[in-house]
Design an enzyme around this catalytic site. Sequence first.
Site, mmCIF file in Angstrom:
data_model
loop_
_atom_site.group_PDB
_atom_site.id
_atom_site.type_symbol
_atom_site.label_atom_id
_atom_site.label_comp_id
_atom_site.label_asym_id
_atom_site.label_seq_id
_atom_site.Cartn_x
_atom_site.Cartn_y
_atom_site.Cartn_z
ATOM 1 N N LYS A 14 50.507 34.768 133.690
ATOM 2 C CA LYS A 14 50.956 33.491 132.952
ATOM 3 C C LYS A 14 52.943 33.215 132.236
ATOM 4 O O LYS A 14 52.455 32.319 132.243
ATOM 5 C CB LYS A 14 50.764 33.971 131.523
ATOM 6 C CG LYS A 14 48.786 33.667 131.437
ATOM 7 C CD LYS A 14 48.455 34.756 129.836
ATOM 8 C CE LYS A 14 47.979 35.338 130.159
ATOM 9 N NZ LYS A 14 47.576 36.697 131.233
ATOM 10 N N THR A 40 62.219 40.693 132.265
ATOM 11 C CA THR A 40 61.787 40.225 130.184
ATOM 12 C C THR A 40 60.934 41.316 130.478
ATOM 13 O O THR A 40 59.633 41.357 129.674
ATOM 14 C CB THR A 40 62.199 39.305 129.912
ATOM 15 O OG1 THR A 40 60.864 38.665 130.987
ATOM 16 C CG2 THR A 40 63.057 38.130 129.852
ATOM 17 N N ARG A 52 59.800 45.119 132.010
ATOM 18 C CA ARG A 52 59.364 46.498 131.564
ATOM 19 C C ARG A 52 60.691 47.045 132.907
ATOM 20 O O ARG A 52 60.654 47.847 133.637
ATOM 21 C CB ARG A 52 58.618 47.580 132.018
ATOM 22 C CG ARG A 52 56.779 46.396 131.821
ATOM 23 C CD ARG A 52 56.877 47.707 129.545
ATOM 24 N NE ARG A 52 56.125 46.401 128.621
ATOM 25 C CZ ARG A 52 55.930 45.902 127.975
ATOM 26 N NH1 ARG A 52 56.573 44.690 128.028
ATOM 27 N NH2 ARG A 52 55.019 44.875 127.526
ATOM 28 N N ASP A 85 65.799 42.536 129.526
ATOM 29 C CA ASP A 85 65.979 42.619 127.991
ATOM 30 C C ASP A 85 65.037 43.937 127.742
ATOM 31 O O ASP A 85 64.648 44.053 127.160
ATOM 32 C CB ASP A 85 64.833 41.400 127.786
ATOM 33 C CG ASP A 85 64.583 41.412 126.192
ATOM 34 O OD1 ASP A 85 65.228 41.350 125.266
ATOM 35 O OD2 ASP A 85 62.884 41.195 125.761
ATOM 36 N N GLU A 131 64.045 52.426 126.847
ATOM 37 C CA GLU A 131 63.872 52.425 125.702
ATOM 38 C C GLU A 131 63.071 52.496 124.265
ATOM 39 O O GLU A 131 63.832 52.108 123.205
ATOM 40 C CB GLU A 131 63.831 50.236 125.945
ATOM 41 C CG GLU A 131 62.703 50.244 126.091
ATOM 42 C CD GLU A 131 61.812 48.999 126.521
ATOM 43 O OE1 GLU A 131 63.093 48.121 126.909
ATOM 44 O OE2 GLU A 131 60.738 48.196 125.317
ATOM 45 N N HIS A 178 64.617 43.587 123.740
ATOM 46 C CA HIS A 178 62.677 43.383 124.200
ATOM 47 C C HIS A 178 62.331 42.667 123.280
ATOM 48 O O HIS A 178 62.122 42.905 122.138
ATOM 49 C CB HIS A 178 62.179 44.836 124.255
ATOM 50 C CG HIS A 178 61.367 44.608 124.515
ATOM 51 N ND1 HIS A 178 59.958 45.586 125.131
ATOM 52 C CD2 HIS A 178 60.011 43.712 124.488
ATOM 53 C CE1 HIS A 178 58.744 45.481 125.020
ATOM 54 N NE2 HIS A 178 59.040 44.343 125.096
ATOM 55 N N GLN A 179 63.703 40.984 123.000
ATOM 56 C CA GLN A 179 63.396 39.990 121.605
ATOM 57 C C GLN A 179 62.533 39.233 122.751
ATOM 58 O O GLN A 179 62.363 37.696 122.299
ATOM 59 C CB GLN A 179 64.450 39.833 121.564
ATOM 60 C CG GLN A 179 65.650 39.348 121.778
ATOM 61 C CD GLN A 179 66.797 38.984 121.004
ATOM 62 O OE1 GLN A 179 68.343 39.719 121.325
ATOM 63 N NE2 GLN A 179 66.891 37.220 120.651
ATOM 64 N N ALA A 180 62.172 39.190 123.997
ATOM 65 C CA ALA A 180 61.817 37.921 124.242
ATOM 66 C C ALA A 180 60.753 36.990 123.878
ATOM 67 O O ALA A 180 60.416 36.013 123.887
ATOM 68 C CB ALA A 180 61.528 38.315 126.292
ATOM 69 N N PHE A 181 59.861 38.310 123.387
ATOM 70 C CA PHE A 181 58.636 37.530 122.733
ATOM 71 C C PHE A 181 58.693 36.920 121.508
ATOM 72 O O PHE A 181 57.696 36.297 120.864
ATOM 73 C CB PHE A 181 57.342 38.992 122.732
ATOM 74 C CG PHE A 181 58.277 39.593 121.531
ATOM 75 C CD1 PHE A 181 58.792 40.538 121.530
ATOM 76 C CD2 PHE A 181 57.593 39.443 120.315
ATOM 77 C CE1 PHE A 181 59.873 41.632 120.756
ATOM 78 C CE2 PHE A 181 58.004 40.251 119.260
ATOM 79 C CZ PHE A 181 58.636 40.933 119.695
HETATM 80 P P1 NAI Z 1 50.226 38.549 133.173
HETATM 81 O O1 NAI Z 1 48.712 39.480 133.369
HETATM 82 O O2 NAI Z 1 49.395 36.938 132.892
HETATM 83 O O3 NAI Z 1 50.556 38.886 135.032
HETATM 84 C C1 NAI Z 1 51.271 38.798 135.053
HETATM 85 C C2 NAI Z 1 51.478 39.218 137.197
HETATM 86 O O4 NAI Z 1 51.978 39.761 137.538
HETATM 87 C C3 NAI Z 1 49.484 38.848 137.592
HETATM 88 O O5 NAI Z 1 49.511 37.880 138.192
HETATM 89 C C4 NAI Z 1 49.536 40.121 138.891
HETATM 90 O O6 NAI Z 1 48.481 39.973 139.794
HETATM 91 C C5 NAI Z 1 51.012 39.599 138.971
HETATM 92 N N1 NAI Z 1 51.630 41.119 139.430
HETATM 93 C C6 NAI Z 1 51.268 42.443 139.014
HETATM 94 N N2 NAI Z 1 52.131 43.557 139.813
HETATM 95 C C7 NAI Z 1 52.669 42.610 140.961
HETATM 96 C C8 NAI Z 1 53.605 43.402 141.588
HETATM 97 N N3 NAI Z 1 53.636 44.863 142.147
HETATM 98 N N4 NAI Z 1 54.363 42.468 142.283
HETATM 99 C C9 NAI Z 1 54.400 41.259 141.745
HETATM 100 N N5 NAI Z 1 53.097 40.741 140.906
HETATM 101 C C10 NAI Z 1 52.555 41.574 140.905
HETATM 102 O O7 NAI Z 1 50.332 38.832 132.489
HETATM 103 P P2 NAI Z 1 51.693 38.345 131.737
HETATM 104 O O8 NAI Z 1 51.619 37.765 130.077
HETATM 105 O O9 NAI Z 1 52.234 37.233 132.532
HETATM 106 O O10 NAI Z 1 52.836 38.851 131.046
HETATM 107 C C11 NAI Z 1 53.749 39.833 132.392
HETATM 108 C C12 NAI Z 1 54.376 41.244 131.700
HETATM 109 O O11 NAI Z 1 55.392 40.308 130.968
HETATM 110 C C13 NAI Z 1 53.208 41.887 131.277
HETATM 111 O O12 NAI Z 1 52.781 42.404 131.936
HETATM 112 C C14 NAI Z 1 54.742 42.922 129.909
HETATM 113 O O13 NAI Z 1 54.979 43.751 130.482
HETATM 114 C C15 NAI Z 1 56.023 41.329 129.740
HETATM 115 N N6 NAI Z 1 56.036 41.178 128.801
HETATM 116 C C16 NAI Z 1 57.138 40.933 127.958
HETATM 117 C C17 NAI Z 1 57.395 40.959 126.891
HETATM 118 C C18 NAI Z 1 59.043 41.077 126.512
HETATM 119 O O14 NAI Z 1 59.152 40.571 124.779
HETATM 120 N N7 NAI Z 1 60.087 41.609 127.106
HETATM 121 C C19 NAI Z 1 56.308 40.185 126.128
HETATM 122 C C20 NAI Z 1 55.268 40.025 126.841
HETATM 123 C C21 NAI Z 1 55.028 40.729 127.994
#
Ligand code: NAI
Length: 330
Positions: free
Chosen positions: A156, A233, A235, A259, A264, A296-299
């Site tokens: 997403k 942004t 982990r 981020d 952290e 960690h403010q991207a959200f």
């Molecule tokens: P999502 O589940 O929609 O997409 C994650 C994608 O990563 C999937 O298509 C998956 O197949 C792929 N993936 C998994 N392992 C992989 C790898 N080793 N190499 C390449 N692709 C791989 O998740 P979404 O919603 O897009 O979120 C992604 C991450 O963003 C979350 O898991 C979270 O860690 C981080 N996040 C950070 C925020 C922030 O404020 N900094 C806020 C929200 C999420």
Amino acid sequence: MKILFYGARDYDHLYFDPLAAEGDDDCSIDFQPTNLDGHTAALAQGYEAVCIFVNADCGRTVLEVLAEAGVKLVLLRCAGYNNVDVSAAKKLGVAVLRVPGYSPEAVAEFAMALALAGCRHIHKAYIKVRNNNFALDGLLGRNLHGGTAGIVGTGKIGAAMARICHGFGMEVLGCDSWRNPALEGIVTYVGLEALLRRSDLVSLHCPLTEDNYHMLNGETLGWMKDTAILVNTSRGQLIDTDALLDHLRRHRFGAVALDVYENEEEQVFEDLSDDILANDKVALLLAYPNVIVTSHQAFFTHTALRAIAETTLENAKSFQQGGPLPNRVE
Ligand code: NAI
């Protein structure tokens, strides 16, 4: 249902308070400023659910205390769940529900903001001008237009970032074992090595798993261009910080914008202005003029906070009513 809300900040009340007040009387929330960890888990005695954020410790030991206290449900008010021992929760009969995709654009827009700030040295320009230094030395940037963006994880958030990069006139490469059909015509899928070697901007958008811990390490960081911009942004543990510092010392990377970063949890969301940072890796990173660190403010947008509160309370309600649980983590 009685919910204990850990790690509450003023901004959490903005959208949770009115929604909780609107709902039926079966659901009440007690806000607790302290975060969930081994010392505070016992506070959940008498609560059916706890609501936690990314920086809570929800490992096996904490879950055992929660289960003992009568907790049946962990409500994550975030998308990532790497801080929860999901298999331990299952064994203890504690359900874990999260909020996937509350606002992918919020995170992607911030990732692009970081990329632009790093690429055009906006973090430095801001400070220079405040000191009446209007000289352009040290601020020479590069166009993103015509360059190549590498999106690691095209779910997403990665998809939203890919569209933004496409809109900037960049060629967009993606690396993901799952090919996102919505990105046809926008993203060309390649392996990680090709992506890192070819990209001018690398942005991480995959979740942290057992398999991709330190996916960017001494060797893989070495595949990147010397002038590349690296944005994380997702982990912190996706990047080996020691290896990153090693590369930075060797004058590598146009910009690194983080981020999220390793360990952290020790400081994120806290005001430590009068304290000494235990995580001195952050201080080391900030010693480099081409590094930007945010907390960690991207959200953190109104749209995202509203969506988080809505889905968290829908999750709670559905659990209580024995309804479908599409946001369950198993
Ligand atoms: P999502 O589940 O929609 O997409 C994650 C994608 O990563 C999937 O298509 C998956 O197949 C792929 N993936 C998994 N392992 C992989 C790898 N080793 N190499 C390449 N692709 C791989 O998740 P979404 O919603 O897009 O979120 C992604 C991450 O963003 C979350 O898991 C979270 O860690 C981080 N996040 C950070 C925020 C922030 O404020 N900094 C806020 C929200 C999420």
